[in-house]
Scaffold this active site. Structure first.
Site, short mmCIF file in Angstrom:
data_model
loop_
_atom_site.label_atom_id
_atom_site.label_comp_id
_atom_site.label_asym_id
_atom_site.label_seq_id
_atom_site.Cartn_x
_atom_site.Cartn_y
_atom_site.Cartn_z
N THR A 185 -0.34 -12.52 -13.54
CA THR A 185 0.04 -13.68 -14.36
C THR A 185 1.20 -13.25 -15.25
O THR A 185 1.36 -12.05 -15.51
CB THR A 185 -1.12 -14.12 -15.26
OG1 THR A 185 -1.41 -13.06 -16.17
CG2 THR A 185 -2.36 -14.45 -14.47
N GLU A 330 -4.32 -17.82 -11.07
CA GLU A 330 -5.74 -17.53 -10.86
C GLU A 330 -6.38 -18.46 -9.85
O GLU A 330 -7.53 -18.26 -9.45
CB GLU A 330 -6.51 -17.68 -12.19
CG GLU A 330 -6.20 -16.60 -13.21
CD GLU A 330 -5.02 -16.93 -14.11
OE1 GLU A 330 -4.16 -17.73 -13.70
OE2 GLU A 330 -4.95 -16.39 -15.22
N LYS A 439 -2.95 -29.53 -34.01
CA LYS A 439 -4.05 -30.26 -34.64
C LYS A 439 -3.56 -30.83 -35.96
O LYS A 439 -3.29 -30.10 -36.89
CB LYS A 439 -5.24 -29.32 -34.85
CG LYS A 439 -6.49 -29.87 -34.21
CD LYS A 439 -7.64 -28.92 -34.33
CE LYS A 439 -8.81 -29.48 -33.52
NZ LYS A 439 -9.96 -28.61 -33.54
N TRP A 444 -6.18 -33.89 -32.24
CA TRP A 444 -5.21 -33.27 -31.34
C TRP A 444 -4.05 -34.19 -30.99
O TRP A 444 -4.25 -35.36 -30.69
CB TRP A 444 -5.91 -32.88 -30.03
CG TRP A 444 -6.62 -31.58 -30.12
CD1 TRP A 444 -6.51 -30.67 -31.11
CD2 TRP A 444 -7.58 -31.06 -29.18
NE1 TRP A 444 -7.33 -29.59 -30.85
CE2 TRP A 444 -8.00 -29.81 -29.68
CE3 TRP A 444 -8.10 -31.52 -27.98
CZ2 TRP A 444 -8.92 -29.01 -29.00
CZ3 TRP A 444 -9.02 -30.73 -27.31
CH2 TRP A 444 -9.42 -29.49 -27.83
#
Ligand code: ADP
Length: 543
Positions: A185, A330, A439, A444
């Site tokens: 990654t 992944e 936030k 959110w």
């Protein structure tokens, strides 16, 4: 009672054996440093993969050893994929855009025995070789006459190695759970982590990727993978295309070159292509400037980051269907694809605009759920935001040589690090990465939705939204904009006014900053960590 069917292992070599018999004469076309239009067939490619296997046989390697590649998308890289995996070794693709320290770290962590290098990346390996004592040799992917001068020891020329080797080779019988490929990654925080694919996961992923509502591949398609073979195996296209007999066209180092891509699309009659949003911006800019068209192209898969609506609309005008895909290293990488169901296809106006921007429905084989902070599953109502978790046979169960971490804390599930909603039609939408969430007053804000809306302004080339400290709301969004050519007069008021009505009122950023460019990571994504660092002392104007 058990079924009475053959227990045939799912191995990458079965793609070679099948394509060799069924699709031998289908073409592979490549742009390489030494040839702007190399062409041959699957049959030729697999002959050379067997020659490579014979080379390996003389090197005293052990089953499961890692052999790395630092290369563009082209036919030699394709041969290496198959030659390495089918011989029982692990094809470890390295992203050349990583920092040299990361490249060295990855080579050492993977314990790569040999590294196959495109001539253009010689400076990278010359820089890291001194830090990689375990590497036994470097193979330059070129012919003898194009071999670069180098200070390295143990350097081989790829074409010279193949010369004289037999084109016959009996691939070993492997276990389908044996590793076949390795990809790290990009590691925006901490060291990169290795994802180790198996023959079985790779085959199952390839089966799924060809379905009509996924990439829709068949022998009638000509595929241009612009997404690099070092970015999650070009999203599996080097495996899926020979499986169905689709013609493959590799752009080599030209993936960011709008003019060259247009030429390839028109001359090779490309029907399907895949890449991250940045490459499409380059292509569209070229089409706009040159007035050229791309008649043969029917469909593109856009993934790796959210795709702006403006990109989709511009592709509409060229008669190209844009499908958003979502996934991760992944996940091999495919998780979901946005192809319209009949109900969704009937939507129009704003409903359709909103729907097509979503990451799409899970591909069969991938189970999804969204959970709240306590791990409680949230409804698929299109409203509830939660951490996105997935499981399935091509999703990693752990990282290479690392202990289980937070990503696998929820037994049997993989925590993607994305925050998402899922609607009643089954369409998932990414609202943010967990670490990028803003936030404001406890609620959110989806930075992706704000960015998408901002990029729709004709004077905006690129936009990113980050959360910055605010005395009243704890955090508020700051919009960082790169102005487009000719958009030098764009003001904060103009862009903020443009956002009104397009996103929730309280999501409208409190300030706008203009920059010449945004920081991009090794896979072309905007680096929010770095951007937050640039604006670490930023303070919103007092109300
Ligand atoms: P890395 O995680 O190292 O950046 P990946 O290529 O594996 O590299 O990136 C996976 C991440 O990219 C996903 O978790 C998600 O945040 C983002 N991503 C991928 N596709 C999309 C998409 N269609 N929309 C929004 N984000 C996406």
């Amino acid at each position: 009672m058990q079924g009475l069917m053959m227990d045939q292992p799912l191995l990458v070599k079965s793609i070679v054996e099948f394509a060799d018999r069924v699709n031998p004469d289908v073409e592979i076309v490549s742009f390489t440093a030494d040839n702007p239009r190399h062409r041959y067939t699957y049959k030729d490619a697999f002959k050379r993969a067997r020659q490579l296997a014979n080379v390996f046989a003389g090197w005293g390697l052990e089953r499961g050893d890692r052999i790395a590649t630092l290369a563009w998308n082209d036919y030699r890289h394709f041969e290496a994929y198959y030659g390495i995996s089918c011989s029982g070794f692990v094809a470890h693709t390295i992203n050349p855009r990583l920092f040299p320290e990361q490249v060295a770290y990855i080579i050492n962590h993977a314990e790569d025995q040999y590294v196959f290098v495109d001539p253009m990346f010689m400076p990278i390996v010359e820089g890291v070789a001194g830090h990689c004592p375990g590497v036994r040799g470097w193979v330059v992917l070129t012919s003898a006459e194009h071999m670069p001068e180098t200070s390295l020891d143990n350097v081989h020329c790829y074409e010279t190695l193949l010369e004289g080797e037999s084109t016959e080779f009996d691939w070993p019988e492997l276990d389908e759970r044996d590793a076949c490929a390795l990809c790290y990654t990009s590691g925006t925080t901490g060291n990169p982590k290795g994802v180790l694919y198996s023959h079985r996961s790779t085959l199952l992923h390839a089966f799924a990727s060809v379905w009509p509502d996924v990439m829709g591949l068949s022998s009638s398609e000509t595929v241009l993978p612009i997404v690099p073979m070092f970015h999650v195996n070009a999203w599996g296209t080097p495996y899926a295309c020979p499986m169905v007999g689709a013609k493959l066209v590799f752009p080599g180092p030209k993936m960011g070159d709008g003019a060259e891509l247009t030429k390839l699309i028109n001359e090779e009659k490309i029907t399907m292509s895949a890449g991250v949003p940045t490459v499409w911006l380059n292509l569209l800019a070229h089409l706009r400037e040159s007035g050229e068209t791309i008649e043969s192209l029917k469909r593109i898969i856009v993934g790796g980051a959210a795709c702006p609506l403006s990109v989709m609309e511009e592709f509409d005008s060229h008669g190209v269907e844009t499908r958003v895909g979502w996934g991760m290293t992944e996940m091999s990488p495919l998780g979901s694809v946005n192809a319209p169901t009949p109900e969704v296809a009937e939507m129009s106006g704003e409903d359709w605009d909103k729907q097509r921007l979503k990451a799409g429905r899970p591909v069969f084989g991938v189970e999804m759920k969204i959970t709240d902070d306590e791990g409680k599953e949230l409804p698929w109502d299109g409203e509830a935001f939660g951490s996105l978790k997935v499981r399935g046979p091509w999703i990693c169960s752990g990282y290479f040589k690392l202990d289980a971490g937070d990503a696998h804390a929820d037994e049997g599930w993989f925590e993607t690090g994305d925050v998402a909603t899922i609607d009643p039609h089954g369409y998932m939408a990414i609202t943010d990465r967990t670490k990028d969430v803003i936030k404001s007053g406890g609620e959110w804000i989806s930075s992706i939705d704000v960015e998408n809306a901002a990029v729709g302004h004709p004077k905006v080339a690129e936009a990113a939204v980050i959360g910055r400290y605010h005395p009243k709301w704890s955090e508020r969004p700051l919009l960082v904009v790169v102005r487009d050519k000719g958009g030098e007069d764009l003001t904060p008021e103009e862009i903020l006014g443009f956002l009104e009505g397009k996103i929730a009122k309280w999501w409208i950023p409190d300030a706008v900053e203009f920059v010449d460019e945004l920081p991009h990571g090794a896979t072309g994504k905007i680096q929010k960590v770095e951007l937050r660092e640039v604006f670490k002392d930023f303070a919103f104007p007092e109300e």
